[in-house]
Motif scaffolding. Structure first.
Motif, PDB file in Angstrom:
ATOM      1  N   ILE A 181       0.841  -1.210   0.000  1.00 22.82           N
ATOM      2  CA  ILE A 181       0.000   0.000   0.000  1.00 22.82           C
ATOM      3  C   ILE A 181       0.869   1.251   0.000  1.00 22.82           C
ATOM      4  N   VAL A 182       1.897   1.271   0.829  1.00 23.72           N
ATOM      5  CA  VAL A 182       2.782   2.435   0.887  1.00 23.72           C
ATOM      6  C   VAL A 182       3.466   2.655  -0.459  1.00 23.72           C
ATOM      7  N   CYS A 183       3.949   1.593  -1.073  1.00 23.92           N
ATOM      8  CA  CYS A 183       4.590   1.723  -2.389  1.00 23.92           C
ATOM      9  C   CYS A 183       3.609   2.238  -3.438  1.00 23.92           C
ATOM     10  N   ALA A 184       2.375   1.761  -3.388  1.00 25.17           N
ATOM     11  CA  ALA A 184       1.373   2.227  -4.349  1.00 25.17           C
ATOM     12  C   ALA A 184       1.102   3.719  -4.169  1.00 25.17           C
ATOM     13  N   LEU A 210      -3.436  10.638  -9.991  1.00 24.23           N
ATOM     14  CA  LEU A 210      -4.159   9.513  -9.421  1.00 24.23           C
ATOM     15  C   LEU A 210      -4.875   8.776 -10.542  1.00 24.23           C
ATOM     16  N   SER A 211      -4.444   7.552 -10.790  1.00 22.61           N
ATOM     17  CA  SER A 211      -5.095   6.724 -11.802  1.00 22.61           C
ATOM     18  C   SER A 211      -5.001   5.268 -11.357  1.00 22.61           C
ATOM     19  N   ILE A 212      -5.860   4.465 -11.899  1.00 18.03           N
ATOM     20  CA  ILE A 212      -5.845   3.031 -11.589  1.00 18.03           C
ATOM     21  C   ILE A 212      -4.511   2.427 -12.012  1.00 18.03           C
ATOM     22  N   PHE A 213      -4.023   2.834 -13.168  1.00 14.12           N
ATOM     23  CA  PHE A 213      -2.750   2.299 -13.663  1.00 14.12           C
ATOM     24  C   PHE A 213      -1.611   2.598 -12.685  1.00 14.12           C
ATOM     25  N   ASN A 214      -1.527   3.836 -12.204  1.00 13.32           N
ATOM     26  CA  ASN A 214      -0.455   4.191 -11.265  1.00 13.32           C
ATOM     27  C   ASN A 214      -0.586   3.427  -9.955  1.00 13.32           C
ATOM     28  N   LEU A 215      -1.805   3.268  -9.439  1.00 11.17           N
ATOM     29  CA  LEU A 215      -2.004   2.507  -8.204  1.00 11.17           C
ATOM     30  C   LEU A 215      -1.618   1.043  -8.372  1.00 11.17           C
ATOM     31  N   VAL A 216      -2.045   0.434  -9.480  1.00  8.08           N
ATOM     32  CA  VAL A 216      -1.721  -0.972  -9.726  1.00  8.08           C
ATOM     33  C   VAL A 216      -0.224  -1.147  -9.951  1.00  8.08           C
TER      34      VAL A 216
END
Length: 183
Positions: free
Chosen positions: A13-16, A26-32
Motif C-alpha cells: 500500500i505504501v509503495c502504491a 491519481l489513476s488506476i494504472f499508477n495505483l496498480v
C-alpha cells in the motif's frame, strides 16, 4: 523465507501511494503499478519481521514527541552558547552507555532520538550487548558525563513508554530488570 511472509500488505500500500505521488496523477494504472512494484520489492528484498514491538502507546508517544521538541530547543541553545563563547575550547567526550533493554528496535529508536538532538551524536551502536557510544559536545567533568548518561537512559525510557510492552513499562517503573535481560 516463505512466500506468505514475504508478501507485506502495508508495504504494498505504501509503495502504491508513493508511486502515485511520484507520478503526480491519481489513476488506476499508477495505483496498480505501485502495488506491483511493492509486491516485487517484498519478494526480491524480504524484510525480517519486527518481533514483539508492534505496540504504540499514544500518550507515551505524545510525551516522547513533546520531550523531543523541548530537547531540540534546549540543546540548540546550549550548542549556540558553546559556539559563541570566547576563550575556552569545548572538551568533548565519547561515552559508552549500556541500555536497560536488549531490544534492537528500542536501541535504534533511542540512538535516533539522541542523534536528532544537537550536541550529541551516536557514533556506534552494538546490538550484541545493547551499548551505544555517544559523542557529546562540551562534556568535561564527571558530573557532566553522568548527566549525559542519564540523558541517554531518559531517552530510552521515553521510547519504552511509547512502544514497549506492559511488562517492560512495569519493569521500568519499578526499576526491575527488563524482561529477557539477565543482570
Amino acid at each position: 523465507m516463505r512466500l506468505r511472509s514475504r508478501v507485506q500488505p502495508f508495504m504494498i500500500i505504501v509503495c502504491a501511494v508513493i508511486w502515485t505521488l511520484l507520478w503526480g496523477q491519481l489513476s488506476i494504472f499508477n495505483l496498480v503499478a505501485g502495488a506491483l512494484l511493492g509486491l516485487l520489492i517484498g519478494l526480491v528484498f524480504p524484510m525480517p519481521p519486527i518481533i514483539g514491538s508492534a505496540t504504540v502507546h499514544p500518550i507515551g508517544l505524545l510525551r516522547l514527541i513533546a520531550a523531543l521538541l523541548v530537547d531540540l530547543v534546549r540543546s540548540s541553545i546550549g550548542v549556540a552558547r558553546v559556539v559563541l563563547r570566547r576563550g575556552r575550547r569545548p572538551r568533548n567526550a565519547i561515552l559508552g552507555v549500556q541500555l536497560r533493554t536488549r531490544n534492537e528496535l528500542y536501541l535504534t529508536q533511542t540512538a535516533e532520538l539522541i542523534s536528532l538532538t544537537p550536541g550529541s551524536l551516536v557514533v556506534e551502536a552494538r546490538p550484541t550487548n545493547c551499548t551505544i557510544y555517544v559523542h557529546m559536545l562540551d562534556v568535561s567533568s564527571a558530573e557532566e558525563r553522568a548527566a549525559a548518561r542519564t540523558m541517554v537512559h531518559t531517552a530510552e525510557a521515553r521510547v519504552i513508554r511509547a512502544f514497549g510492552t506492559r511488562a517492560e513499562i512495569a519493569a521500568l517503573r519499578s526499576g526491575d530488570p527488563m524482561p529477557g535481560v539477565d543482570r
